[in-house]
Motif scaffolding. Sequence first.
Motif, PDB file in Angstrom:
ATOM      1  N   GLY A 194       0.818  -1.200   0.000  1.00 59.23           N
ATOM      2  CA  GLY A 194       0.000   0.000   0.000  1.00 59.23           C
ATOM      3  C   GLY A 194       0.856   1.255   0.000  1.00 59.23           C
ATOM      4  N   ARG A 195       1.928   1.243   0.778  1.00 57.04           N
ATOM      5  CA  ARG A 195       2.812   2.414   0.805  1.00 57.04           C
ATOM      6  C   ARG A 195       3.486   2.612  -0.554  1.00 57.04           C
ATOM      7  N   GLN A 196       3.779   1.528  -1.256  1.00 57.50           N
ATOM      8  CA  GLN A 196       4.339   1.676  -2.593  1.00 57.50           C
ATOM      9  C   GLN A 196       3.312   2.281  -3.543  1.00 57.50           C
ATOM     10  N   ARG A 197       2.060   1.912  -3.377  1.00 59.59           N
ATOM     11  CA  ARG A 197       1.004   2.498  -4.214  1.00 59.59           C
ATOM     12  C   ARG A 197       0.857   3.993  -3.935  1.00 59.59           C
ATOM     13  N   VAL A 198       1.022   4.387  -2.689  1.00 62.17           N
ATOM     14  CA  VAL A 198       1.012   5.811  -2.359  1.00 62.17           C
ATOM     15  C   VAL A 198       2.089   6.530  -3.156  1.00 62.17           C
ATOM     16  N   VAL A 199       3.283   5.979  -3.148  1.00 62.57           N
ATOM     17  CA  VAL A 199       4.402   6.576  -3.875  1.00 62.57           C
ATOM     18  C   VAL A 199       4.121   6.613  -5.372  1.00 62.57           C
ATOM     19  N   ASN A 200       3.490   5.565  -5.881  1.00 57.10           N
ATOM     20  CA  ASN A 200       3.293   5.441  -7.329  1.00 57.10           C
ATOM     21  C   ASN A 200       2.254   6.414  -7.886  1.00 57.10           C
ATOM     22  N   TYR A 201       1.140   6.638  -7.150  1.00 56.52           N
ATOM     23  CA  TYR A 201       0.088   7.446  -7.778  1.00 56.52           C
ATOM     24  C   TYR A 201      -0.803   8.227  -6.813  1.00 56.52           C
ATOM     25  N   CYS A 202      -0.330   8.447  -5.586  1.00 55.49           N
ATOM     26  CA  CYS A 202      -1.147   9.191  -4.628  1.00 55.49           C
ATOM     27  C   CYS A 202      -0.383  10.379  -4.052  1.00 55.49           C
ATOM     28  N   ASP A 203      -1.117  11.223  -3.327  1.00 49.16           N
ATOM     29  CA  ASP A 203      -0.553  12.417  -2.714  1.00 49.16           C
ATOM     30  C   ASP A 203      -0.405  12.285  -1.206  1.00 49.16           C
ATOM     31  N   GLY A 204      -1.063  11.292  -0.611  1.00 45.18           N
ATOM     32  CA  GLY A 204      -1.016  11.142   0.831  1.00 45.18           C
ATOM     33  C   GLY A 204      -1.323   9.721   1.248  1.00 45.18           C
ATOM     34  N   TRP A 205      -1.059   9.447   2.516  1.00 45.25           N
ATOM     35  CA  TRP A 205      -1.225   8.100   3.086  1.00 45.25           C
ATOM     36  C   TRP A 205      -2.018   8.204   4.375  1.00 45.25           C
ATOM     37  N   MET A 206      -3.001   7.313   4.560  1.00 43.25           N
ATOM     38  CA  MET A 206      -3.844   7.363   5.746  1.00 43.25           C
ATOM     39  C   MET A 206      -4.224   5.948   6.201  1.00 43.25           C
ATOM     40  N   PRO A 207      -3.380   5.273   6.978  1.00 38.58           N
ATOM     41  CA  PRO A 207      -3.736   3.957   7.503  1.00 38.58           C
ATOM     42  C   PRO A 207      -4.620   4.067   8.751  1.00 38.58           C
ATOM     43  N   ILE A 208      -5.207   2.953   9.155  1.00 36.93           N
ATOM     44  CA  ILE A 208      -5.910   2.859  10.437  1.00 36.93           C
ATOM     45  C   ILE A 208      -4.888   2.438  11.480  1.00 36.93           C
ATOM     46  N   ASN A 209      -4.835   3.130  12.602  1.00 33.92           N
ATOM     47  CA  ASN A 209      -3.745   2.901  13.545  1.00 33.92           C
ATOM     48  C   ASN A 209      -3.725   1.474  14.103  1.00 33.92           C
ATOM     49  N   VAL A 210      -4.887   0.853  14.262  1.00 27.02           N
ATOM     50  CA  VAL A 210      -4.914  -0.480  14.859  1.00 27.02           C
ATOM     51  C   VAL A 210      -4.292  -1.530  13.948  1.00 27.02           C
ATOM     52  N   LEU A 211      -4.157  -1.235  12.662  1.00 27.10           N
ATOM     53  CA  LEU A 211      -3.595  -2.194  11.718  1.00 27.10           C
ATOM     54  C   LEU A 211      -2.076  -2.099  11.611  1.00 27.10           C
ATOM     55  N   LEU A 212      -1.462  -1.149  12.311  1.00 28.82           N
ATOM     56  CA  LEU A 212      -0.018  -0.972  12.246  1.00 28.82           C
ATOM     57  C   LEU A 212       0.617  -1.282  13.601  1.00 28.82           C
ATOM     58  N   GLU A 213       1.505  -2.256  13.619  1.00 28.73           N
ATOM     59  CA  GLU A 213       2.189  -2.592  14.865  1.00 28.73           C
ATOM     60  C   GLU A 213       3.336  -1.629  15.160  1.00 28.73           C
ATOM     61  N   ASP A 214       3.958  -1.084  14.126  1.00 29.77           N
ATOM     62  CA  ASP A 214       5.125  -0.218  14.309  1.00 29.77           C
ATOM     63  C   ASP A 214       4.982   0.993  13.388  1.00 29.77           C
ATOM     64  N   MET A 215       4.335   2.035  13.893  1.00 29.10           N
ATOM     65  CA  MET A 215       4.101   3.218  13.081  1.00 29.10           C
ATOM     66  C   MET A 215       5.401   3.911  12.674  1.00 29.10           C
ATOM     67  N   PRO A 216       6.379   4.087  13.573  1.00 26.14           N
ATOM     68  CA  PRO A 216       7.635   4.732  13.145  1.00 26.14           C
ATOM     69  C   PRO A 216       8.320   3.989  12.005  1.00 26.14           C
ATOM     70  N   ALA A 217       8.315   2.666  12.066  1.00 27.65           N
ATOM     71  CA  ALA A 217       8.944   1.885  10.995  1.00 27.65           C
ATOM     72  C   ALA A 217       8.195   2.055   9.688  1.00 27.65           C
ATOM     73  N   ALA A 218       6.863   2.124   9.765  1.00 25.95           N
ATOM     74  CA  ALA A 218       6.065   2.293   8.554  1.00 25.95           C
ATOM     75  C   ALA A 218       6.314   3.661   7.925  1.00 25.95           C
ATOM     76  N   VAL A 219       6.449   4.699   8.749  1.00 24.13           N
ATOM     77  CA  VAL A 219       6.739   6.039   8.229  1.00 24.13           C
ATOM     78  C   VAL A 219       8.103   6.063   7.553  1.00 24.13           C
ATOM     79  N   ASP A 220       9.090   5.442   8.197  1.00 20.96           N
ATOM     80  CA  ASP A 220      10.428   5.380   7.591  1.00 20.96           C
ATOM     81  C   ASP A 220      10.399   4.613   6.271  1.00 20.96           C
ATOM     82  N   ASP A 221       9.630   3.538   6.233  1.00 22.63           N
ATOM     83  CA  ASP A 221       9.525   2.738   5.011  1.00 22.63           C
ATOM     84  C   ASP A 221       8.926   3.565   3.870  1.00 22.63           C
ATOM     85  N   LEU A 222       7.890   4.339   4.176  1.00 22.30           N
ATOM     86  CA  LEU A 222       7.273   5.185   3.152  1.00 22.30           C
ATOM     87  C   LEU A 222       8.268   6.216   2.626  1.00 22.30           C
ATOM     88  N   ARG A 223       9.008   6.824   3.528  1.00 24.26           N
ATOM     89  CA  ARG A 223       9.991   7.827   3.109  1.00 24.26           C
ATOM     90  C   ARG A 223      11.060   7.196   2.217  1.00 24.26           C
TER      91      ARG A 223
END
Length: 290
Positions: A194-223
């Motif tokens: 999903g984060r790759q799809r954000v990079v490919n054709y979107c302007d922003g990212w909005m996950p549901i917090n309960v579905l992410l175990e490690d938010m800092p890691a997910a943010v770093d991955d997106l960057r």
Amino acid sequence: MRGEARTMKLGVFCYNTEYSIRPDRLAVMLEERGYESIWLPEHTNIPTSRRSPFPGGGDLPKPYYHMMNPWVSLGAAAAVTKNLKLGTGISLVIQHDPIVLAKEIATLDVISGGRVLFGIGGGWNAEEMEQHGVPFDRRWKVLREKIEAIKALWTQEKASYDGEFVRFEETWSYPKPVQQPHPPIILGSATGQGRQRVVNYCDGWMPINVLLEDMPAAVDDLRQRAEAAGRNPDDIELSIFAQVGVDEDLLKRYRDLGIGRSVIGVPTSRPEKVEAVLDRFAPLIGELAA
């Protein structure tokens, strides 16, 4: 940006059923208290077969098959407010004709003076998609093509698109959105894909917090994915549906991670209970934005 003081806006999500608070009334309450945005979900229908398990576990909650149309509801919200942003959380784009949807969203952007936030997602209900003629295992390809086609209709005077699922020859489509180049397209997804799809054709990212175990890691991955694709990570706005465990400390942690928007939920119940939630978080709006 990294190294700079961070701020965060607060939005509000409501299930938007015929028995919950009206969207226009909620919108007025939000604007009066200084909230940034209203977010309404979408399920056009729910097949009664219920083969697809509810991602949250257990029985499917009643609001999922009582949701009103988000675009009509956001139009009502636009009519009674001046500054409140109008978001879908999320729109099931694959279940719509992209030409019609492009016009609906552009019209709302025009009548609202450029306040639309186009939240999108791939969906989870396979039989719901089947009733709209979309194969579940191809839904992400369908989504990308429809988003690319909508962008073309918004930004080109004579637009055309030639994909596997979406095809149309050169055509005029008006009005064009007020926002340039178009309303922000924000993907709701919690996975690496999903984060790759954000990079490919979107302007922003909005996950549901309960579905992410490690938010800092997910943010770093997106960057990292953005940098690898040649995009400036700071150009991708980070938001989160803060639906579980929401308190002042959690919101501040999200802000410090660079999350620019948190969207909290209100009850699908009496207006006075909705008002109590809004009044609880309203004092944080200025503090999070400072």
